[in-house]
Scaffold this motif. Structure first.
Motif, PDB file in Angstrom:
ATOM      1  N   THR A   1      -0.088  78.605   4.873  1.00 34.61           N
ATOM      2  CA  THR A   1       1.021  79.134   5.596  1.00 34.61           C
ATOM      3  C   THR A   1       2.024  77.872   5.923  1.00 34.61           C
ATOM      4  O   THR A   1       2.895  78.523   6.473  1.00 34.61           O
ATOM      5  N   ARG A   2       1.720  76.861   5.558  1.00 29.78           N
ATOM      6  CA  ARG A   2       2.728  75.801   6.095  1.00 29.78           C
ATOM      7  C   ARG A   2       3.378  75.410   4.367  1.00 29.78           C
ATOM      8  O   ARG A   2       2.529  74.924   3.695  1.00 29.78           O
ATOM      9  N   ARG A   3       4.591  75.175   4.334  1.00 25.95           N
ATOM     10  CA  ARG A   3       5.053  74.841   3.057  1.00 25.95           C
ATOM     11  C   ARG A   3       5.013  73.236   2.714  1.00 25.95           C
ATOM     12  O   ARG A   3       6.064  72.813   2.151  1.00 25.95           O
TER      13      ARG A   3
ATOM     14  N   GLN B   1       8.970  59.335  10.515  1.00 34.44           N
ATOM     15  CA  GLN B   1       9.866  60.530  10.604  1.00 34.44           C
ATOM     16  C   GLN B   1       9.512  61.290  11.832  1.00 34.44           C
ATOM     17  O   GLN B   1      10.186  61.525  12.790  1.00 34.44           O
ATOM     18  N   CYS B   2       8.348  61.894  11.625  1.00 32.35           N
ATOM     19  CA  CYS B   2       8.187  62.977  12.988  1.00 32.35           C
ATOM     20  C   CYS B   2       7.300  61.959  13.841  1.00 32.35           C
ATOM     21  O   CYS B   2       5.991  61.541  13.662  1.00 32.35           O
ATOM     22  N   HIS B   3       7.578  61.675  14.831  1.00 34.76           N
ATOM     23  CA  HIS B   3       6.978  60.637  15.954  1.00 34.76           C
ATOM     24  C   HIS B   3       6.040  61.313  16.702  1.00 34.76           C
ATOM     25  O   HIS B   3       4.896  60.680  16.873  1.00 34.76           O
TER      26      HIS B   3
ATOM     27  N   GLN C   1      14.456  79.784   9.544  1.00 35.25           N
ATOM     28  CA  GLN C   1      12.971  79.366  10.094  1.00 35.25           C
ATOM     29  C   GLN C   1      13.248  77.673   9.956  1.00 35.25           C
ATOM     30  O   GLN C   1      13.328  77.290   8.822  1.00 35.25           O
ATOM     31  N   LEU C   2      12.932  77.040  10.887  1.00 35.40           N
ATOM     32  CA  LEU C   2      12.947  75.519  10.745  1.00 35.40           C
ATOM     33  C   LEU C   2      11.441  75.015  10.447  1.00 35.40           C
ATOM     34  O   LEU C   2      11.451  73.699  10.171  1.00 35.40           O
ATOM     35  N   HIS C   3      10.438  75.939  10.679  1.00 31.11           N
ATOM     36  CA  HIS C   3       9.144  75.190  10.338  1.00 31.11           C
ATOM     37  C   HIS C   3       8.840  75.167   8.630  1.00 31.11           C
ATOM     38  O   HIS C   3       8.597  74.296   8.174  1.00 31.11           O
TER      39      HIS C   3
ATOM     40  N   TYR D   1      14.186  76.161  18.401  1.00 28.52           N
ATOM     41  CA  TYR D   1      13.134  76.053  19.108  1.00 28.52           C
ATOM     42  C   TYR D   1      12.077  75.608  17.719  1.00 28.52           C
ATOM     43  O   TYR D   1      11.691  76.561  17.091  1.00 28.52           O
ATOM     44  N   VAL D   2      11.618  74.248  17.969  1.00 32.05           N
ATOM     45  CA  VAL D   2      10.364  73.953  17.022  1.00 32.05           C
ATOM     46  C   VAL D   2       9.307  73.196  17.522  1.00 32.05           C
ATOM     47  O   VAL D   2       9.150  73.359  18.919  1.00 32.05           O
ATOM     48  N   GLY D   3       8.551  72.547  17.040  1.00 35.18           N
ATOM     49  CA  GLY D   3       7.274  71.938  17.490  1.00 35.18           C
ATOM     50  C   GLY D   3       7.296  70.689  18.436  1.00 35.18           C
ATOM     51  O   GLY D   3       7.332  71.162  19.622  1.00 35.18           O
ATOM     52  N   GLY D   4       7.393  69.505  17.784  1.00 36.90           N
ATOM     53  CA  GLY D   4       7.569  68.292  18.615  1.00 36.90           C
ATOM     54  C   GLY D   4       8.441  67.537  18.118  1.00 36.90           C
ATOM     55  O   GLY D   4       8.545  66.374  18.605  1.00 36.90           O
ATOM     56  N   SER D   5       9.334  67.643  17.154  1.00 34.75           N
ATOM     57  CA  SER D   5      10.039  66.733  16.604  1.00 34.75           C
ATOM     58  C   SER D   5      11.277  67.170  15.806  1.00 34.75           C
ATOM     59  O   SER D   5      12.441  66.593  16.039  1.00 34.75           O
ATOM     60  N   ARG D   6      11.281  68.313  15.177  1.00 40.85           N
ATOM     61  CA  ARG D   6      12.506  68.849  14.359  1.00 40.85           C
ATOM     62  C   ARG D   6      13.664  68.961  15.215  1.00 40.85           C
ATOM     63  O   ARG D   6      14.801  69.029  14.642  1.00 40.85           O
ATOM     64  N   THR D   7      13.537  69.670  16.503  1.00 41.81           N
ATOM     65  CA  THR D   7      14.587  69.916  17.394  1.00 41.81           C
ATOM     66  C   THR D   7      15.658  68.661  17.379  1.00 41.81           C
ATOM     67  O   THR D   7      16.786  69.093  16.836  1.00 41.81           O
TER      68      THR D   7
HETATM   69 FE1  CFM Z   1       6.037  66.995  13.235  1.00 40.78          FE
HETATM   70 FE2  CFM Z   1       6.335  68.567  11.614  1.00 40.78          FE
HETATM   71 FE3  CFM Z   1       7.316  68.707  13.912  1.00 40.78          FE
HETATM   72 FE4  CFM Z   1       4.651  68.960  13.623  1.00 40.78          FE
HETATM   73 FE5  CFM Z   1       4.417  71.640  13.338  1.00 40.78          FE
HETATM   74 FE6  CFM Z   1       5.938  71.114  11.040  1.00 40.78          FE
HETATM   75 FE7  CFM Z   1       7.122  71.709  13.578  1.00 40.78          FE
HETATM   76 MO1  CFM Z   1       5.720  73.595  12.293  1.00 40.78          MO
HETATM   77  S1  CFM Z   1       4.514  67.604  12.147  1.00 40.78           S
HETATM   78  S2  CFM Z   1       5.846  68.179  15.288  1.00 40.78           S
HETATM   79  S3  CFM Z   1       3.100  70.234  14.385  1.00 40.78           S
HETATM   80  S4  CFM Z   1       7.677  67.690  12.246  1.00 40.78           S
HETATM   81  S5  CFM Z   1       4.261  72.465  11.445  1.00 40.78           S
HETATM   82  S6  CFM Z   1       6.145  69.528   9.716  1.00 40.78           S
HETATM   83  S7  CFM Z   1       7.810  72.336  11.600  1.00 40.78           S
HETATM   84  S8  CFM Z   1       5.476  72.714  14.555  1.00 40.78           S
HETATM   85  S9  CFM Z   1       8.781  70.140  14.734  1.00 40.78           S
END
Ligand code: CFM
Length: 528
Positions: free
Chosen positions: A83-85, A257-259, A475-477, A338-344
């Motif tokens: 489910t995650r690319r 990259q993703c802190h 979709q940004l995920h 709106y994304v997880g914890g980093s991409r925004t």
């Molecule tokens: Fe880091 Fe990610 Fe993200 Fe993430 Fe995620 Fe993701 Fe994400 Mo979906 S590790 S925090 S837990 S950049 S799977 S590749 S896109 S929520 S913003």
């Protein structure tokens, strides 16, 4: 009443008290404190995932040469399967098991009588059929509840089959989101994998941390880094492998990259092996250029610096015409992310360079340091964060090695190199932007109506609701089957996809069904 009040005002007083800390409007020059990493409110449709999703789905999941057995009912595996690319390629030296889905398929009887036997059997089968160098076990909720000792099973199997077997107690209910799972995965990899290899250090070597190769992002970043002359020791964990990760301690520098998902490993590598880490952002032209220049400044070799500039000029030229065109098509547009914890944060930079302003932004599970910067650390521990094991590492007596002296690092920090530092989302977000932490469905819809962004970047959960209300979405995920979006070429792909989305006439023809049809139909006491 401003937009924030209009949305929050619809909550009951109890909900209002909670959510008002998580929804803020940025005020230039203000401290802009936000509440984050707290429990989601039961009954509210949060977009978060679980601890197992963060450990198995996010951090260990992309390790291609590892057989990853999910110990739990089949649903947990099925959900995490493909489910995650996070793309990966095997080669003659590296096996790739990512297309498989391994599960112990726990049944009611296993829940009642214990599932360890089943897990042992699954490991035996995996060894016989796939002959992997490493097996990882990820447990899901019932395993923690019934108390199967997966760590003992792993230790026994490790001895029996003479391979690496690592168990992760990442039951879904641990912590308040997938963030706890990141931490558990980081700890497990640090304790069991990193530092166990015996490769010798090579010149200008780098680990790329927190890059998961979604849509091929990691491949594009590595292509540029290799062009400049860096040696990539390991990527954690996109297209990554157990074989490479064992030697991660030999790198000269770690790039983060993703802190959110990997800062624990970055910190522990510094303490245990002396490796400095630099926060980078390979999304968006200005971010890439700055990051490449920062890495060159760290190594401070004139030939490397010259090559960095030559590669930047060449890569930029290749996409220049396209970027000018897309920029003209996106002028003065606004976006919500709106994304997880980093991409925004990462995408704000890229959108800015296309002339798109982010007016509404949110994270699912970020911590305060991802918003406000690492200067807020250490954060106060609460009961939920205490539930996640935090490990302490010490200097490795033989493998500890520093690339620069302490004085030199101090100089580089003073010169502005982001060594061990991250300024968080606030560093780049526009004044007056609306921020919602642990965003939920109700607020998403309410803010969209009020702020009317031209495009909405989010995930599969809200994509179609948003599009049905007439706002295009990407979709940004997962990048909607597109990508890569990182690096120079990725920026062009992103600009093309956004231009197509924003300028397609389809969305102006959409009328949300609730605007023309009643949302409730029924009759009362036999009357129509
Ligand atoms: Fe880091 Fe990610 Fe993200 Fe993430 Fe995620 Fe993701 Fe994400 Mo979906 S590790 S925090 S837990 S950049 S799977 S590749 S896109 S929520 S913003």
């Amino acid at each position: 009443m401003d937009s924030r009040d209009k949305v929050l005002d619809q909550y009951s007083s109890k909900l209002y008290k909670n959510r008002k800390e998580h929804v803020i409007q940025i005020e230039d020059g203000e401290p802009n404190v936000i509440a984050a990493d707290t429990r989601a409110i039961p009954g509210i449709m949060t977009n978060r995932g679980c601890c197992y999703a963060g450990c198995k789905g996010v951090v260990i999941g992309p390790l291609k040469d590892v057989v990853q057995i999910v110990h739990g009912p089949i649903g947990c595996s099925y959900y995490a399967w493909g489910t995650r690319r996070n793309k990966a390629k095997g080669d003659e030296n590296t096996k790739n098991f990512l297309e498989y889905c391994f599960s112990t398929d726990m049944q009611e009887t296993d829940i009642v009588f214990g599932g360890e036997k089943k897990l042992k059997k699954a490991i035996k089968e995996a060894v016989e059929i796939f002959d992997p160098a490493c097996i990882m076990i990820a447990s899901t909720c019932p395993v923690g509840l019934i108390g199967d000792d997966i760590h003992a099973v792993a230790a026994e199997a490790e001895e029996m089959y003479n391979i690496k077997v690592v168990a992760f107690s990442c039951e879904g209910y641990k912590g308040v989101s997938q963030s706890g799972g990141h931490h558990i995965a980081n700890n497990g990899l640090m304790k069991n994998v990193i530092g166990t290899g015996d490769a010798k250090p090579v010149k200008y070597s780098i680990n790329l941390l927190g890059e998961y190769n979604i849509g091929g992002d990691g491949w594009e970043i590595c292509r540029v880094l290799k062009r400049i002359g860096y040696n990539i020791v390991s990527v954690m964990t996109g297209d990554g492998s157990y074989a490479e990760m064992k030697n991660a301690h030999t790198a000269d520098l770690n790039l983060v990259q993703c802190h959110r998902s990997i800062n624990y490993i970055a910190e522990m590598l510094k303490t245990k092996y002396g490796t400095e880490w630099l926060k980078v952002n390979f999304i968006g032209i200005e971010g890439i250029k700055q990051s490449l220049r920062d890495v060159a400044s760290f190594f401070n070799d004139p030939a490397l610096t010259a090559k960095t500039e030559a590669v930047i000029a060449d890569e930029e030229e290749e996409i220049a015409v396209g970027m000018v065109y897309y920029k003209s098509m996106l002028k003065d547009k606004t976006a919500a992310i709106y994304v997880g914890g980093s991409r925004t944060h990462h995408y704000i930079n890229l959108l800015k360079s296309l002339g798109v302003e982010v007016i509404l932004a949110g994270y699912e599970f970020a911590h305060r340091d991802d918003y406000e910067g690492r200067q807020v650390l250490p954060l106060k521990m609460d009961a939920d964060s205490k539930n996640i094991e935090s490990i302490t590492v010490v200097k490795d007596p033989t493998k500890y090695r520093t690339f620069h002296t302490e004085e030199r690092i101090k100089e580089l920090k003073e010169a502005g190199l982001p060594i061990e530092s991250y300024d968080g989302l606030w560093a780049d977000i526009a004044d007056k932007a609306m921020i919602t932490d642990d965003y939920n469905q109700f607020e998403t819809e309410a803010f969209l109506k009020l702020l009317k962004p031209d495009i909405f970047f989010s995930g599969i959960k809200d994509k179609y609701i948003v599009q049905r209300s007439g706002v295009p979405s990407r979709q940004l995920h997962s990048y909607d089957y597109s990508g890569p979006y990182a690096g120079f070429k990725g920026a062009l792909n992103f600009a093309r996809d956004v231009t197509l989305a924003v300028n397609t006439p389809a969305f102006s023809l959409v009328q949300a069904p609730w605007k023309s049809e009643p949302t409730l139909i029924g009759n009362l006491g036999g009357m129509e």
